[in-house]
Design a protein around this motif. Sequence first.
Motif, PDB file in Angstrom:
ATOM      1  N   THR A  24       0.775  -1.597  -0.128  1.00  0.00           N
ATOM      2  CA  THR A  24      -0.411   0.302   0.390  1.00  0.00           C
ATOM      3  C   THR A  24       0.948   1.250  -0.241  1.00  0.00           C
ATOM      4  N   ASP A  25       0.482   1.951  -0.670  1.00  0.00           N
ATOM      5  CA  ASP A  25       1.388   3.479  -1.252  1.00  0.00           C
ATOM      6  C   ASP A  25       0.324   4.823   0.304  1.00  0.00           C
ATOM      7  N   ILE A  30      -3.422   3.225  -2.630  1.00  0.00           N
ATOM      8  CA  ILE A  30      -3.770   2.213  -3.347  1.00  0.00           C
ATOM      9  C   ILE A  30      -2.709   1.673  -3.050  1.00  0.00           C
ATOM     10  N   ILE A  31      -3.340   0.369  -3.234  1.00  0.00           N
ATOM     11  CA  ILE A  31      -3.162  -0.863  -2.864  1.00  0.00           C
ATOM     12  C   ILE A  31      -2.567  -1.758  -3.978  1.00  0.00           C
ATOM     13  N   TRP A  65      -4.647  -2.025  -9.056  1.00  0.00           N
ATOM     14  CA  TRP A  65      -3.786  -1.189  -8.665  1.00  0.00           C
ATOM     15  C   TRP A  65      -5.490  -0.548  -8.050  1.00  0.00           C
ATOM     16  N   LEU A  66      -5.617  -0.794  -6.546  1.00  0.00           N
ATOM     17  CA  LEU A  66      -6.727  -0.419  -5.718  1.00  0.00           C
ATOM     18  C   LEU A  66      -6.692   0.900  -5.539  1.00  0.00           C
ATOM     19  N   ASN A  67      -7.635   2.343  -5.510  1.00  0.00           N
ATOM     20  CA  ASN A  67      -7.334   3.435  -4.657  1.00  0.00           C
ATOM     21  C   ASN A  67      -8.533   3.809  -4.577  1.00  0.00           C
TER      22      ASN A  67
END
Length: 152
Positions: A24-25, A30-31, A65-67
């Motif tokens: 995770t950033d 974002i994952i 990429w999940l936001n």
Amino acid sequence: AFLSQYPSPMEKHVTAVETVEEKTDLSTGIIYRRRIATCQNVIPEILRKVSALKVPDIYLEEESWLNMKKRYMAMKTHCLTWTQYASLSEESVFRESAENPGWTDFTQKGRISVTGAGLLNCVLEAFAQSFFKQGVKKGIKIMETLLQEQWG
């Protein structure tokens, strides 16, 4: 909203999925996930006469990429099997609709290129194209089901 048990009634050809990277950033939330899927070989038996195609499993690499803040998810998938003969890739994006925040806009692109298989190039490309089209329909149905289960 990922399928966690395989094989699944929603995706019978996928026999296993292993998450090989997840982070995770912290600045964006974002994952990122990178997974390897093991799938049953769905190439028709007639085409499996070619020794290179006669494998029990096909491996795919999926990156996502999940936001959650922006209600956006992008996915890229490519085939790890038969890379000397074919390049198969798919890109999908799910995002909140600009028209209605209760809707999801979905876009998907796929690329198929078969080389080094001689006269079978066209046949394999046609099969892959047909399989992609079926997969798009199935993918939409699965995502609708998952979204409905998750968000009602």
